[in-house]
Design an enzyme around this catalytic site. Structure first.
Site, PDB file in Angstrom:
ATOM      1  N   ASN A  10       0.866  -1.181   0.000  1.00 15.58           N
ATOM      2  CA  ASN A  10       0.000   0.000   0.000  1.00 15.58           C
ATOM      3  C   ASN A  10       0.899   1.226   0.000  1.00 15.58           C
ATOM      4  OD1 ASN A  10      -1.829   2.023   0.436  1.00 15.58           O
ATOM      5  ND2 ASN A  10      -2.460   1.341   2.474  1.00 15.58           N
ATOM      6  N   LYS A  12       0.182   4.282  -0.342  1.00 13.36           N
ATOM      7  CA  LYS A  12      -0.445   5.486   0.234  1.00 13.36           C
ATOM      8  C   LYS A  12      -0.124   6.713  -0.634  1.00 13.36           C
ATOM      9  CE  LYS A  12      -0.318   3.159   4.644  1.00 13.36           C
ATOM     10  NZ  LYS A  12      -0.374   3.226   6.086  1.00 13.36           N
ATOM     11  N   HIS A  96      -9.827   1.058   4.388  1.00 13.19           N
ATOM     12  CA  HIS A  96      -8.534   1.260   5.045  1.00 13.19           C
ATOM     13  C   HIS A  96      -8.698   2.204   6.237  1.00 13.19           C
ATOM     14  CE1 HIS A  96      -4.468   2.510   5.902  1.00 13.19           C
ATOM     15  NE2 HIS A  96      -4.131   1.327   5.424  1.00 13.19           N
ATOM     16  N   GLU A  98      -7.072   4.599   7.374  1.00 13.17           N
ATOM     17  CA  GLU A  98      -6.909   6.043   7.133  1.00 13.17           C
ATOM     18  C   GLU A  98      -8.148   6.625   6.468  1.00 13.17           C
ATOM     19  OE1 GLU A  98      -3.117   5.427   5.294  1.00 13.17           O
ATOM     20  OE2 GLU A  98      -2.449   4.751   7.272  1.00 13.17           O
ATOM     21  N   GLU A 168      -6.024  -5.105  10.207  1.00 15.09           N
ATOM     22  CA  GLU A 168      -4.962  -4.154  10.517  1.00 15.09           C
ATOM     23  C   GLU A 168      -5.307  -3.404  11.803  1.00 15.09           C
ATOM     24  OE1 GLU A 168      -2.781  -2.714   6.834  1.00 15.09           O
ATOM     25  OE2 GLU A 168      -4.751  -1.842   6.619  1.00 15.09           O
ATOM     26  N   GLY A 174       1.838   2.097  10.818  1.00 15.09           N
ATOM     27  CA  GLY A 174       2.782   3.202  10.705  1.00 15.09           C
ATOM     28  C   GLY A 174       3.423   3.611  12.021  1.00 15.09           C
ATOM     29  N   SER A 214       2.793  -2.311  10.466  1.00 13.16           N
ATOM     30  CA  SER A 214       4.242  -2.369  10.737  1.00 13.16           C
ATOM     31  C   SER A 214       4.861  -3.721  10.391  1.00 13.16           C
ATOM     32  CB  SER A 214       4.532  -1.992  12.196  1.00 13.16           C
ATOM     33  OG  SER A 214       4.102  -0.671  12.453  1.00 13.16           O
TER      34      SER A 214
HETATM   35  P1  PGA Z   1       2.345   0.126   7.738  1.00 13.60           P
HETATM   36  O1  PGA Z   1       0.945   0.363   7.009  1.00 13.60           O
HETATM   37  O2  PGA Z   1       2.933  -1.147   7.198  1.00 13.60           O
HETATM   38  O3  PGA Z   1       3.183   1.334   7.405  1.00 13.60           O
HETATM   39  O4  PGA Z   1       2.070   0.014   9.220  1.00 13.60           O
HETATM   40  C1  PGA Z   1       0.076  -0.712   6.765  1.00 13.60           C
HETATM   41  C2  PGA Z   1      -1.174  -0.226   6.075  1.00 13.60           C
HETATM   42  O5  PGA Z   1      -1.642   0.880   6.358  1.00 13.60           O
HETATM   43  O6  PGA Z   1      -1.736  -0.939   5.227  1.00 13.60           O
END
Ligand code: PGA
Length: 254
Positions: A10, A12, A96, A98, A168, A174, A214
């Site tokens: 992803n 982003k 997602h 976010e 997730e 993140g 992460s």
């Molecule tokens: P991350 O993000 O690996 O940076 O924690 C995962 C995601 O948002 O799909």
């Protein structure tokens, strides 16, 4: 039947016209080297076409991070599934964290998008997961179950063949904090039980449930070895071929 692992990068709101295609070529090489793993990249809208060209005939699914559920019309700023298919997109993220917690998407909107993706014949990666305060209040399973039931409302057992669930935990995205393999496995097993209740055991057993939050080369092997973890959705570590490649390899081996 064993579930084929699925690993998605992803990206982003990262990459550009030069770095996107370059990264895609690195992903294509690791996908080619690990045929046991299904690989996808979720690319910012403006670079979908260029990244698709860079992927060429390599076994990497071209994915979008969002979509709108209407086929067309006066929806300023939105992108339809027909437009995405026109750019050779096959996989779409919905729900997602976010989009839920930064952009304010509701379970109902996420459900409409999920249904539209499936009706368009595409693969939908439906993301779910609890916030830190929900976890601390012992609500992890309740939140996951609510988001699963709401997100999948109206989705048929036949359509489930094109659904991947991404669990997730929001506090792990993140942040560098990662769920323990035991905690992640327990949440995945619980999600599978919800799918069995919603559909049947064959559908629940066949559905890929992938982990995100992460995920990186150092922790991937242990997480991906869990019986109900069928791959990963990778944010930060998907932006470097040298980090994403080993995760794809670990999934292919698991
Ligand atoms: P991350 O993000 O690996 O940076 O924690 C995962 C995601 O948002 O799909």
């Amino acid at each position: 039947m064993p579930r084929k692992p699925y690993v998605g990068g992803n990206w982003k709101m990262n990459t550009d016209r030069v770095t996107g295609p370059a990264l895609a070529r690195e992903v294509a090489a690791s996908a080619q080297a690990n045929p046991g793993c299904e690989v996808a990249v979720f690319v910012p809208f403006p670079y979908l076409w260029a990244v698709g060209e860079a992927i060429g005939s390599a076994p990497v699914a071209l994915g979008a991070q969002d979509c709108y559920f209407e086929p067309g019309g006066a929806f300023t700023g939105e992108v339809s599934l027909g437009m995405l298919q026109d750019c050779r997109v096959t996989d779409v993220l919905t729900g997602h964290s976010e989009r839920r917690h930064v952009l304010g998407e509701t379970d109902e909107l996420i459900n409409r998008k999920t249904l539209a993706v499936l009706e368009a014949g595409m693969t939908c990666v439906l993301c779910i997961g609890e916030l830190l305060e929900e976890r601390e209040a012992g609500q992890t399973d309740v939140v996951n179950e609510r988001q699963l039931r709401a997100g999948l409302a109206g989705v048929t057992a036949v359509q489930m063949a094109r659904v991947v669930i991404a669990y997730e935990p929001v506090w792990a995205i993140g942040t560098g904090k990662v769920a323990t393999p035991e905690d992640a496995q327990a949440a995945h097993a619980r999600c599978r039980a919800v799918l069995e209740d919603l559909y049947d055991s064959i559908t629940a057993d066949a559905t890929r449930i992938i982990y995100g939050g992460s995920l990186k080369p150092a922790n991937a092997a242990e997480l991906l070895a869990q019986p109900d973890i069928d791959g990963g959705l990778v944010g930060g570590a998907s932006l470097k071929g040298a980090d994403f490649g080993p995760i794809v390899e670990a999934a292919g081996r698991a």
